[in-house]
Design a protein around this motif. Structure first.
Motif, PDB file in Angstrom:
ATOM      1  N   ARG A  29      45.767   8.966 -46.313  1.00  0.00           N
ATOM      2  CA  ARG A  29      45.809  10.136 -45.430  1.00  0.00           C
ATOM      3  C   ARG A  29      44.392  10.571 -45.056  1.00  0.00           C
ATOM      4  N   ASP A  30      43.497  10.617 -46.044  1.00  0.00           N
ATOM      5  CA  ASP A  30      42.110  11.014 -45.771  1.00  0.00           C
ATOM      6  C   ASP A  30      41.412  10.008 -44.868  1.00  0.00           C
ATOM      7  N   GLU A  31      41.687   8.729 -45.095  1.00  0.00           N
ATOM      8  CA  GLU A  31      41.080   7.700 -44.253  1.00  0.00           C
ATOM      9  C   GLU A  31      41.544   7.841 -42.804  1.00  0.00           C
ATOM     10  N   ALA A  32      42.823   8.124 -42.605  1.00  0.00           N
ATOM     11  CA  ALA A  32      43.377   8.225 -41.260  1.00  0.00           C
ATOM     12  C   ALA A  32      43.017   9.529 -40.558  1.00  0.00           C
ATOM     13  N   LEU A  33      42.968  10.618 -41.313  1.00  0.00           N
ATOM     14  CA  LEU A  33      42.839  11.928 -40.679  1.00  0.00           C
ATOM     15  C   LEU A  33      41.533  12.652 -40.990  1.00  0.00           C
ATOM     16  N   GLY A  34      40.720  12.102 -41.886  1.00  0.00           N
ATOM     17  CA  GLY A  34      39.467  12.745 -42.265  1.00  0.00           C
ATOM     18  C   GLY A  34      38.392  12.582 -41.196  1.00  0.00           C
ATOM     19  N   ASP A  35      37.233  13.169 -41.447  1.00  0.00           N
ATOM     20  CA  ASP A  35      36.136  13.152 -40.472  1.00  0.00           C
ATOM     21  C   ASP A  35      35.158  11.999 -40.648  1.00  0.00           C
ATOM     22  N   GLU A  36      35.246  11.271 -41.754  1.00  0.00           N
ATOM     23  CA  GLU A  36      34.289  10.200 -42.028  1.00  0.00           C
ATOM     24  C   GLU A  36      34.450   9.037 -41.045  1.00  0.00           C
ATOM     25  N   ASN A  37      33.338   8.537 -40.536  1.00  0.00           N
ATOM     26  CA  ASN A  37      33.287   7.379 -39.619  1.00  0.00           C
ATOM     27  C   ASN A  37      34.052   7.597 -38.315  1.00  0.00           C
ATOM     28  N   ARG A  38      34.058   8.790 -37.804  1.00  0.00           N
ATOM     29  CA  ARG A  38      34.763   9.078 -36.554  1.00  0.00           C
ATOM     30  C   ARG A  38      33.838   8.909 -35.351  1.00  0.00           C
ATOM     31  N   VAL A  39      34.430   8.537 -34.219  1.00  0.00           N
ATOM     32  CA  VAL A  39      33.703   8.462 -32.955  1.00  0.00           C
ATOM     33  C   VAL A  39      34.438   9.341 -31.951  1.00  0.00           C
ATOM     34  N   SER A  40      33.742   9.723 -30.901  1.00  0.00           N
ATOM     35  CA  SER A  40      34.375  10.537 -29.860  1.00  0.00           C
ATOM     36  C   SER A  40      35.380   9.687 -29.091  1.00  0.00           C
ATOM     37  N   VAL A  41      36.260  10.339 -28.371  1.00  0.00           N
ATOM     38  CA  VAL A  41      37.251   9.617 -27.562  1.00  0.00           C
ATOM     39  C   VAL A  41      36.541   8.781 -26.497  1.00  0.00           C
ATOM     40  N   ASN A  42      35.493   9.335 -25.887  1.00  0.00           N
ATOM     41  CA  ASN A  42      34.745   8.571 -24.881  1.00  0.00           C
ATOM     42  C   ASN A  42      34.124   7.316 -25.479  1.00  0.00           C
ATOM     43  N   GLU A  43      33.577   7.431 -26.698  1.00  0.00           N
ATOM     44  CA  GLU A  43      32.991   6.265 -27.372  1.00  0.00           C
ATOM     45  C   GLU A  43      34.079   5.250 -27.721  1.00  0.00           C
ATOM     46  N   LEU A  44      35.232   5.727 -28.153  1.00  0.00           N
ATOM     47  CA  LEU A  44      36.354   4.839 -28.446  1.00  0.00           C
ATOM     48  C   LEU A  44      36.737   4.034 -27.214  1.00  0.00           C
ATOM     49  N   LEU A  45      36.878   4.712 -26.071  1.00  0.00           N
ATOM     50  CA  LEU A  45      37.269   4.008 -24.847  1.00  0.00           C
ATOM     51  C   LEU A  45      36.199   3.014 -24.422  1.00  0.00           C
ATOM     52  N   LYS A  46      34.930   3.367 -24.604  1.00  0.00           N
ATOM     53  CA  LYS A  46      33.835   2.447 -24.275  1.00  0.00           C
ATOM     54  C   LYS A  46      33.930   1.194 -25.148  1.00  0.00           C
ATOM     55  N   GLN A  47      34.165   1.381 -26.443  1.00  0.00           N
ATOM     56  CA  GLN A  47      34.295   0.240 -27.358  1.00  0.00           C
ATOM     57  C   GLN A  47      35.532  -0.600 -27.036  1.00  0.00           C
ATOM     58  N   LEU A  48      36.634   0.064 -26.712  1.00  0.00           N
ATOM     59  CA  LEU A  48      37.862  -0.657 -26.367  1.00  0.00           C
ATOM     60  C   LEU A  48      37.674  -1.454 -25.083  1.00  0.00           C
ATOM     61  N   ILE A 103      45.610   8.660 -22.510  1.00  0.00           N
ATOM     62  CA  ILE A 103      44.229   9.092 -22.747  1.00  0.00           C
ATOM     63  C   ILE A 103      43.340   8.682 -21.571  1.00  0.00           C
ATOM     64  N   TYR A 104      43.462   7.430 -21.135  1.00  0.00           N
ATOM     65  CA  TYR A 104      42.686   6.974 -19.980  1.00  0.00           C
ATOM     66  C   TYR A 104      42.979   7.854 -18.759  1.00  0.00           C
ATOM     67  N   ARG A 105      44.257   8.132 -18.524  1.00  0.00           N
ATOM     68  CA  ARG A 105      44.641   8.946 -17.370  1.00  0.00           C
ATOM     69  C   ARG A 105      44.049  10.345 -17.453  1.00  0.00           C
ATOM     70  N   GLN A 106      44.169  10.969 -18.632  1.00  0.00           N
ATOM     71  CA  GLN A 106      43.659  12.329 -18.809  1.00  0.00           C
ATOM     72  C   GLN A 106      42.153  12.407 -18.571  1.00  0.00           C
ATOM     73  N   LEU A 107      41.431  11.368 -18.944  1.00  0.00           N
ATOM     74  CA  LEU A 107      39.983  11.371 -18.780  1.00  0.00           C
ATOM     75  C   LEU A 107      39.536  10.787 -17.439  1.00  0.00           C
ATOM     76  N   GLY A 108      40.499  10.306 -16.654  1.00  0.00           N
ATOM     77  CA  GLY A 108      40.179   9.793 -15.323  1.00  0.00           C
ATOM     78  C   GLY A 108      39.559   8.411 -15.314  1.00  0.00           C
ATOM     79  N   TYR A 109      39.818   7.615 -16.361  1.00  0.00           N
ATOM     80  CA  TYR A 109      39.277   6.260 -16.444  1.00  0.00           C
ATOM     81  C   TYR A 109      40.363   5.246 -16.127  1.00  0.00           C
ATOM     82  N   PRO A 110      39.990   4.123 -15.511  1.00  0.00           N
ATOM     83  CA  PRO A 110      40.995   3.073 -15.290  1.00  0.00           C
ATOM     84  C   PRO A 110      41.324   2.362 -16.596  1.00  0.00           C
ATOM     85  N   VAL A 111      42.558   1.948 -16.750  1.00  0.00           N
ATOM     86  CA  VAL A 111      42.995   1.192 -17.926  1.00  0.00           C
ATOM     87  C   VAL A 111      42.403  -0.216 -17.806  1.00  0.00           C
ATOM     88  N   PRO A 112      41.785  -0.746 -18.877  1.00  0.00           N
ATOM     89  CA  PRO A 112      41.102  -2.041 -18.784  1.00  0.00           C
ATOM     90  C   PRO A 112      41.994  -3.270 -18.969  1.00  0.00           C
TER      91      PRO A 112
END
Length: 121
Positions: free
Chosen positions: A13-32, A57-66
């Protein structure tokens, strides 16, 4: 969902929902986006869940799906083509990364079982 997470091992639960090693949504989409370059197929276990969330998420942020709709593959469909291996066991923690490894290895094993190479018979 909250009830389900409440019953999970606190470490998971902590691994999935905790703050450790988190990236922003924009960074996630860039990596994806970077990850999907050159991919001919993108696998998931249930496209109506995984891809639907990502597409929203892509739609909400106005990015095209890759990816294109024809690149999406569903491992559940593939898994249903062969008898279930009753000796199949997961290793490690039951978390998103372990699920991904488990499913990828299973896709490879079933491709081999069915004689599929490079996505072709």
């Amino acid at each position: 969902t909250l009830e389900w997470w409440g019953k999970q091992d606190p470490k998971i639960r902590d691994e999935a929902l905790g703050d450790e090693n988190r990236v922003s949504v924009n960074e996630l989409l860039k990596q994806l986006n970077k990850f999907t370059v050159g991919c001919s197929e993108l696998w998931c276990q249930g496209p109506l869940f995984d891809y639907a969330i990502l597409q929203d998420i892509y739609r909400q942020l106005g990015y095209p799906v890759p990816w294109q709709y024809w690149q999406i593959r569903d491992s559940r469909t593939l898994f249903s083509l062969v008898p279930r291996d009753l000796n199949e066991k997961r290793t490690g923690l039951h978390n998103a990364l372990e699920d991904c490894y488990f499913q990828a290895k299973k896709v490879q094993r079933i491709y081999k079982q069915l004689g599929i190479k490079n996505g072709r018979y």
